[in-house]
Motif scaffolding. Structure first.
Motif, PDB file in Angstrom:
ATOM      1  N   VAL A  85       2.568  26.385  53.662  1.00 35.99           N
ATOM      2  CA  VAL A  85       3.875  26.386  53.003  1.00 35.99           C
ATOM      3  C   VAL A  85       3.976  25.239  51.991  1.00 35.99           C
ATOM      4  N   LEU A  86       3.432  24.087  52.327  1.00 38.56           N
ATOM      5  CA  LEU A  86       3.511  22.935  51.427  1.00 38.56           C
ATOM      6  C   LEU A  86       2.881  23.224  50.073  1.00 38.56           C
ATOM      7  N   PHE A  87       1.741  23.919  50.078  1.00 42.30           N
ATOM      8  CA  PHE A  87       0.980  24.091  48.842  1.00 42.30           C
ATOM      9  C   PHE A  87       1.192  25.444  48.165  1.00 42.30           C
ATOM     10  N   THR A  88       1.890  26.357  48.819  1.00 41.04           N
ATOM     11  CA  THR A  88       2.141  27.661  48.205  1.00 41.04           C
ATOM     12  C   THR A  88       3.610  27.842  47.844  1.00 41.04           C
ATOM     13  N   GLU A  89       4.505  27.591  48.785  1.00 42.18           N
ATOM     14  CA  GLU A  89       5.927  27.797  48.540  1.00 42.18           C
ATOM     15  C   GLU A  89       6.606  26.556  47.949  1.00 42.18           C
ATOM     16  N   LEU A  90       6.090  25.387  48.273  1.00 43.87           N
ATOM     17  CA  LEU A  90       6.626  24.153  47.704  1.00 43.87           C
ATOM     18  C   LEU A  90       5.688  23.640  46.606  1.00 43.87           C
ATOM     19  N   ASP A  91       6.014  22.528  46.000  1.00 40.70           N
ATOM     20  CA  ASP A  91       5.256  22.017  44.847  1.00 40.70           C
ATOM     21  C   ASP A  91       4.286  20.908  45.225  1.00 40.70           C
ATOM     22  N   PHE A  92       3.788  20.898  46.451  1.00 43.87           N
ATOM     23  CA  PHE A  92       2.924  19.804  46.867  1.00 43.87           C
ATOM     24  C   PHE A  92       1.574  19.833  46.161  1.00 43.87           C
ATOM     25  N   GLY A  93       1.141  20.981  45.699  1.00 45.62           N
ATOM     26  CA  GLY A  93      -0.087  21.035  44.911  1.00 45.62           C
ATOM     27  C   GLY A  93       0.055  20.255  43.617  1.00 45.62           C
ATOM     28  N   ARG A  94       1.191  20.432  42.928  1.00 44.58           N
ATOM     29  CA  ARG A  94       1.442  19.678  41.701  1.00 44.58           C
ATOM     30  C   ARG A  94       1.625  18.197  41.997  1.00 44.58           C
ATOM     31  N   TYR A  95       2.348  17.884  43.092  1.00 42.88           N
ATOM     32  CA  TYR A  95       2.535  16.481  43.459  1.00 42.88           C
ATOM     33  C   TYR A  95       1.190  15.821  43.764  1.00 42.88           C
ATOM     34  N   LEU A  96       0.277  16.544  44.392  1.00 41.01           N
ATOM     35  CA  LEU A  96      -1.038  16.001  44.703  1.00 41.01           C
ATOM     36  C   LEU A  96      -1.830  15.698  43.434  1.00 41.01           C
ATOM     37  N   VAL A  97      -1.784  16.614  42.470  1.00 42.14           N
ATOM     38  CA  VAL A  97      -2.484  16.389  41.204  1.00 42.14           C
ATOM     39  C   VAL A  97      -1.898  15.184  40.484  1.00 42.14           C
ATOM     40  N   ASN A  98      -0.566  15.063  40.471  1.00 44.15           N
ATOM     41  CA  ASN A  98       0.065  13.911  39.826  1.00 44.15           C
ATOM     42  C   ASN A  98      -0.346  12.602  40.497  1.00 44.15           C
ATOM     43  N   THR A  99      -0.378  12.609  41.821  1.00 46.35           N
ATOM     44  CA  THR A  99      -0.754  11.402  42.547  1.00 46.35           C
ATOM     45  C   THR A  99      -2.197  11.018  42.273  1.00 46.35           C
ATOM     46  N   LEU A 100      -3.100  11.995  42.254  1.00 44.18           N
ATOM     47  CA  LEU A 100      -4.505  11.716  41.948  1.00 44.18           C
ATOM     48  C   LEU A 100      -4.659  11.180  40.520  1.00 44.18           C
ATOM     49  N   ALA A 101      -3.854  11.693  39.594  1.00 45.89           N
ATOM     50  CA  ALA A 101      -3.907  11.186  38.216  1.00 45.89           C
ATOM     51  C   ALA A 101      -3.440   9.737  38.153  1.00 45.89           C
ATOM     52  N   VAL A 102      -2.376   9.412  38.863  1.00 45.64           N
ATOM     53  CA  VAL A 102      -1.882   8.030  38.887  1.00 45.64           C
ATOM     54  C   VAL A 102      -2.925   7.098  39.503  1.00 45.64           C
ATOM     55  N   VAL A 103      -3.549   7.547  40.593  1.00 46.75           N
ATOM     56  CA  VAL A 103      -4.589   6.744  41.238  1.00 46.75           C
ATOM     57  C   VAL A 103      -5.780   6.563  40.297  1.00 46.75           C
ATOM     58  N   GLY A 104      -6.176   7.641  39.593  1.00 50.18           N
ATOM     59  CA  GLY A 104      -7.298   7.546  38.663  1.00 50.18           C
ATOM     60  C   GLY A 104      -7.037   6.575  37.522  1.00 50.18           C
ATOM     61  N   ILE A 105      -5.821   6.603  36.981  1.00 49.51           N
ATOM     62  CA  ILE A 105      -5.481   5.643  35.922  1.00 49.51           C
ATOM     63  C   ILE A 105      -5.485   4.218  36.465  1.00 49.51           C
ATOM     64  N   GLN A 258      15.206  20.246  50.025  1.00 52.77           N
ATOM     65  CA  GLN A 258      14.791  21.576  49.616  1.00 52.77           C
ATOM     66  C   GLN A 258      14.981  22.612  50.711  1.00 52.77           C
ATOM     67  N   LEU A 259      14.763  22.196  51.957  1.00 47.11           N
ATOM     68  CA  LEU A 259      14.855  23.122  53.083  1.00 47.11           C
ATOM     69  C   LEU A 259      15.700  22.502  54.178  1.00 47.11           C
ATOM     70  N   ALA A 260      16.053  23.344  55.164  1.00 42.25           N
ATOM     71  CA  ALA A 260      16.730  22.819  56.334  1.00 42.25           C
ATOM     72  C   ALA A 260      15.768  21.917  57.113  1.00 42.25           C
ATOM     73  N   VAL A 261      16.333  21.147  58.032  1.00 43.60           N
ATOM     74  CA  VAL A 261      15.521  20.208  58.784  1.00 43.60           C
ATOM     75  C   VAL A 261      14.463  20.961  59.579  1.00 43.60           C
ATOM     76  N   ASN A 262      13.212  20.623  59.327  1.00 46.27           N
ATOM     77  CA  ASN A 262      12.083  21.255  59.997  1.00 46.27           C
ATOM     78  C   ASN A 262      11.081  20.153  60.346  1.00 46.27           C
ATOM     79  N   PRO A 263      11.092  19.647  61.582  1.00 45.81           N
ATOM     80  CA  PRO A 263      10.198  18.530  61.927  1.00 45.81           C
ATOM     81  C   PRO A 263       8.726  18.844  61.701  1.00 45.81           C
ATOM     82  N   SER A 264       8.302  20.072  61.987  1.00 43.33           N
ATOM     83  CA  SER A 264       6.889  20.422  61.815  1.00 43.33           C
ATOM     84  C   SER A 264       6.484  20.357  60.341  1.00 43.33           C
ATOM     85  N   LEU A 265       7.352  20.836  59.457  1.00 41.74           N
ATOM     86  CA  LEU A 265       7.054  20.786  58.030  1.00 41.74           C
ATOM     87  C   LEU A 265       7.022  19.344  57.531  1.00 41.74           C
ATOM     88  N   GLN A 266       7.934  18.519  58.022  1.00 42.92           N
ATOM     89  CA  GLN A 266       7.941  17.112  57.631  1.00 42.92           C
ATOM     90  C   GLN A 266       6.694  16.386  58.124  1.00 42.92           C
TER      91      GLN A 266
END
Length: 298
Positions: A85-105, A258-266
């Protein structure tokens, strides 16, 4: 004559049993102390790692199990649905790429800080002490104090709302320059002078001699730079108004909105944040310990 010769023969040999017993008792005390310390350290390690283990097990629990009371440590029906769910329905894939770019710089700044530390350690020039004092003084200023001036400068440079603007303020660190300088003072000056006599330029001396000898402190800086870029939260939230430029830490804070409280997702999102840091530290831990041990020597 007879008496003087027989007296040494009448001396009783030194007892061996008592020293053997004392050695055995000392060995038992050392062994018992080691066992007690091992048990204490083991309990402390278990207490320290328990939240991390709880996070991992909770991330693969179905939502109904994560809200059960009393809670269970191990999941009854483990699932990796929330990672999907994190990488398909949410934007964590984009957030991961942004974080890797910041780390690379940020990794580019390692070379700049290494050169600065080398200059402070091995060169004599006018104003050296004053400049090094200014570098150390930057460590005394809280980052919150410089956020507004930094934002205004980047805004004038048209770098707000960009990945470069997120990574640029953390490109150079006074603490990192200090660590490089402390470590590079341990490099023998005679070795550098021999390279110069052989016709090596300053850049070649730095690249082929100084940097290979500085692997421990480079490993320390790689870990520190990675952690700083990976965990960046407040500055990306300030400098970036576009959600597509958010980093993982900012994206993790948005899960409740973005979503209701979901401890497993968090917990799944928290695991994505923590696991790479542990992997990097495990890879470089030998050099990290060696670097911190040698950086204070002269």
């Amino acid at each position: 004559m007879t008496t003087s010769l027989t007296r040494p023969q009448l001396k009783r040999p030194a007892p061996v049993v008592d020293s053997t017993r004392s050695d055995r008792s000392a060995a038992r005390r050392i062994r018992s102390t080691t066992i007690v310390l091992g048990v204490i350290l083991g309990v402390g390690a278990l207490v320290t790692t328990f939240p991390f283990l709880w996070m991992l097990t909770a991330s693969i629990k179905p939502q109904r199990e994560s809200t059960d009371f009393p809670p269970s440590i191990l999941p009854k029906e483990p699932t990796f649905e929330y990672y999907r769910v994190l990488f398909t329905e949410l934007d964590f894939g984009r957030y991961l790429v942004n974080t890797l770019a910041v780390v690379g710089i940020g990794m580019v700044g390692l070379l700049v800080m290494a050169m600065a530390g080398y200059a402070f350690a091995k060169f004599e020039f006018r104003g050296k002490r004053g400049l090094f004092f200014l570098v150390l003084a930057t460590m005394m200023v809280p980052i919150q104090v410089t956020m507004i001036p930094t934002y205004l400068i980047l805004n004038q440079m048209k770098l707000t709302n960009t990945l470069l603007g997120i990574a640029l303020p953390t490109l150079v660190s006074g603490f990192s320059i200090f660590l490089f300088r402390q470590f590079m003072t341990t490099i023998p000056t005679e070795m550098l002078e021999a390279a110069r006599l052989d016709g090596a330029s300053e850049w070649r001396t730095f690249w082929q001699i100084v940097l290979p000898l500085s692997k421990p402190i480079l490993a320390v800086q790689v870990v520190l730079t990675f952690i700083a870029g990976w965990n960046s939260f407040l500055w990306p939230l300030i400098i970036a108004s576009d959600q597509n430029l958010y980093t993982l830490s900012v994206g993790l804070s948005l899960l409740n909105k973005q979503l209701a409280v979901n401890p497993s997702l968090q917990m799944a999102g928290a695991s994505v944040m923590v696991i790479p840091i542990l992997v990097v530290f495990i890879i470089f831990q030998r050099f990290v310990i060696q670097g911190f041990a040698l950086s204070g020597l002269k």
